[in-house]
Design a protein around this motif. Structure first.
Motif, PDB file in Angstrom:
ATOM      1  N   ASN A 147       0.815  -1.218   0.000  1.00 58.16           N
ATOM      2  CA  ASN A 147       0.000   0.000   0.000  1.00 58.16           C
ATOM      3  C   ASN A 147       0.847   1.267   0.000  1.00 58.16           C
ATOM      4  O   ASN A 147       0.325   2.352  -0.280  1.00 58.16           O
ATOM      5  CB  ASN A 147      -0.936  -0.002   1.208  1.00 58.16           C
ATOM      6  N   ALA A 148       2.140   1.149   0.315  1.00 53.83           N
ATOM      7  CA  ALA A 148       3.011   2.322   0.267  1.00 53.83           C
ATOM      8  C   ALA A 148       3.118   2.888  -1.139  1.00 53.83           C
ATOM      9  O   ALA A 148       3.407   4.072  -1.330  1.00 53.83           O
ATOM     10  CB  ALA A 148       4.402   1.960   0.785  1.00 53.83           C
ATOM     11  N   GLY A 189       2.545  -7.870   0.623  1.00 51.71           N
ATOM     12  CA  GLY A 189       1.196  -7.979   0.096  1.00 51.71           C
ATOM     13  C   GLY A 189       0.263  -8.498   1.189  1.00 51.71           C
ATOM     14  O   GLY A 189       0.570  -8.396   2.377  1.00 51.71           O
ATOM     15  N   TRP A 190      -0.832  -9.087   0.783  1.00 42.85           N
ATOM     16  CA  TRP A 190      -1.865  -9.526   1.721  1.00 42.85           C
ATOM     17  C   TRP A 190      -1.417 -10.820   2.393  1.00 42.85           C
ATOM     18  O   TRP A 190      -1.204 -11.840   1.741  1.00 42.85           O
ATOM     19  CB  TRP A 190      -3.174  -9.752   0.959  1.00 42.85           C
ATOM     20  N   VAL A 191      -1.281 -10.761   3.730  1.00 41.23           N
ATOM     21  CA  VAL A 191      -0.790 -11.899   4.496  1.00 41.23           C
ATOM     22  C   VAL A 191      -1.894 -12.405   5.429  1.00 41.23           C
ATOM     23  O   VAL A 191      -2.592 -11.617   6.069  1.00 41.23           O
ATOM     24  CB  VAL A 191       0.454 -11.513   5.334  1.00 41.23           C
ATOM     25  N   ALA A 192      -2.029 -13.706   5.499  1.00 39.81           N
ATOM     26  CA  ALA A 192      -3.018 -14.325   6.390  1.00 39.81           C
ATOM     27  C   ALA A 192      -2.437 -14.410   7.796  1.00 39.81           C
ATOM     28  O   ALA A 192      -1.620 -15.275   8.093  1.00 39.81           O
ATOM     29  CB  ALA A 192      -3.387 -15.717   5.882  1.00 39.81           C
ATOM     30  N   LEU A 223      -3.380 -16.565   0.208  1.00 40.54           N
ATOM     31  CA  LEU A 223      -2.710 -15.354   0.643  1.00 40.54           C
ATOM     32  C   LEU A 223      -1.260 -15.689   0.983  1.00 40.54           C
ATOM     33  O   LEU A 223      -0.893 -16.860   1.097  1.00 40.54           O
ATOM     34  CB  LEU A 223      -3.412 -14.763   1.870  1.00 40.54           C
ATOM     35  N   LEU A 224      -0.432 -14.673   1.116  1.00 35.00           N
ATOM     36  CA  LEU A 224       0.930 -14.886   1.576  1.00 35.00           C
ATOM     37  C   LEU A 224       0.907 -15.400   3.008  1.00 35.00           C
ATOM     38  O   LEU A 224      -0.058 -15.179   3.750  1.00 35.00           O
ATOM     39  CB  LEU A 224       1.722 -13.578   1.524  1.00 35.00           C
ATOM     40  N   ILE A 249      11.766  -4.130  -0.961  1.00 40.12           N
ATOM     41  CA  ILE A 249      11.471  -5.335  -1.730  1.00 40.12           C
ATOM     42  C   ILE A 249       9.975  -5.636  -1.685  1.00 40.12           C
ATOM     43  O   ILE A 249       9.388  -5.758  -0.605  1.00 40.12           O
ATOM     44  CB  ILE A 249      12.257  -6.530  -1.165  1.00 40.12           C
ATOM     45  N   ASP A 250       9.366  -5.767  -2.863  1.00 38.34           N
ATOM     46  CA  ASP A 250       7.953  -6.141  -2.943  1.00 38.34           C
ATOM     47  C   ASP A 250       7.821  -7.651  -2.763  1.00 38.34           C
ATOM     48  O   ASP A 250       8.359  -8.423  -3.560  1.00 38.34           O
ATOM     49  CB  ASP A 250       7.371  -5.756  -4.301  1.00 38.34           C
ATOM     50  N   LEU A 251       7.118  -8.058  -1.723  1.00 34.55           N
ATOM     51  CA  LEU A 251       6.812  -9.474  -1.513  1.00 34.55           C
ATOM     52  C   LEU A 251       5.313  -9.620  -1.738  1.00 34.55           C
ATOM     53  O   LEU A 251       4.500  -9.443  -0.835  1.00 34.55           O
ATOM     54  CB  LEU A 251       7.208  -9.916  -0.109  1.00 34.55           C
TER      55      LEU A 251
END
Length: 260
Positions: A147-148, A189-192, A223-224, A249-251
């Motif tokens: 979201n950054a 990203g979206w993490v559970a 989800l991640l 770093i984009d994960l």
């Protein structure tokens, strides 16, 4: 390539659950000399201390509310007094309160920036002071967010805090490169996580089926996982990632800028 944290004293915030807990566990299994775990959830923190101590890790906990600016200095003092130094810092604590341009308030702004931006700044400041006073290398990893880059409408203020932390990450990396202090960030990203489950199922009212529905929309069908973030964080803490610094770093399951 060996990813290890031997002879390192590591401070991890948000360590009672979720991503912070996964990082703490991975750091312990990677040979960290000692861990200082930080969280406002005192019960969860004690449980994590016991879990890591049971596998032989040297661990201490600091139950503080990072909304209080004095808490960051207290954490740094605890680390130095108990273990003699701070070699690595992971800023994983964060709030994800929803707030858009339509409904954001000054109170939500102050709350989010206090925990997501000011506290990491103060903790980085304290760690850098210790590292430079000892004239020894150090590493800092900041847990950011995809979201950054922009952020969804309901995460306007949250996204701004992560954008601020992204800039601070690079600023610190630039300012202290000659001090051999490396500072990197992970745009998650979206993490559970447990907190995300509470947010989606309870706060947002999507119920227990939210995860399956969300996973079905993702390229990998899930989800991640917190452990995936933990592996990358420990790599960045370790000498294996040297001389990388100032990297964000984009994960994530999507490539930023790619169509669709």
């Amino acid at each position: 390539m060996e990813v290890g944290l031997s002879n390192q004293v590591i401070v991890v915030t948000g360590a009672a659950s979720g991503i912070g807990a996964a990082i703490a566990q991975r750091a312990a299994s990677s040979g960290a000399e000692a861990l200082l775990l930080v969280d406002r959830d005192a019960d969860g923190l004690r449980a994590m201390e016991r879990r890591l101590a049971s596998v032989g890790a040297t661990v201490a906990g600091a139950s503080v509310d990072l909304r209080d600016p004095a808490s960051s200095a207290a954490v740094a003092r605890e680390g130095v007094e108990r273990f003699g130094r701070i070699d690595g810092l992971v800023n994983a604590a964060g709030l994800t309160t929803r707030a858009s341009f339509r409904d954001g308030t000054p109170e939500v702004w102050d709350d989010l920036f206090a925990v997501n931006a000011r506290a990491p700044f103060l903790l980085m400041q304290a760690a850098i002071v210790d590292m430079t006073a000892r004239a020894t290398p150090g590493t800092i990893v900041n847990i950011l967010s995809m979201n950054a880059h922009c952020g969804s409408p309901e995460l306007a203020i949250y996204s701004a805090t992560k954008g601020a932390l992204a800039t601070l990450t690079r600023n610190a990396a630039h300012a202290h490169l000659r001090d051999r202090i490396r500072v990197n960030g992970i745009n998650l990203g979206w993490v559970a996580t447990e907190a995300e489950h509470r947010m989606q199922s309870e706060t947002l009212g999507l119920g227990p089926g939210w995860l399956a529905a969300a996973a079905a929309r993702m390229p990998l069908g899930r989800l991640l996982e917190a452990e995936e973030a933990a592996r990358l964080a420990v790599f960045l803490l370790s000498k294996a990632s040297a001389p990388m610094t100032g990297a964000l770093i984009d994960l994530e399951q999507r490539v930023t800028g790619a169509p669709g």
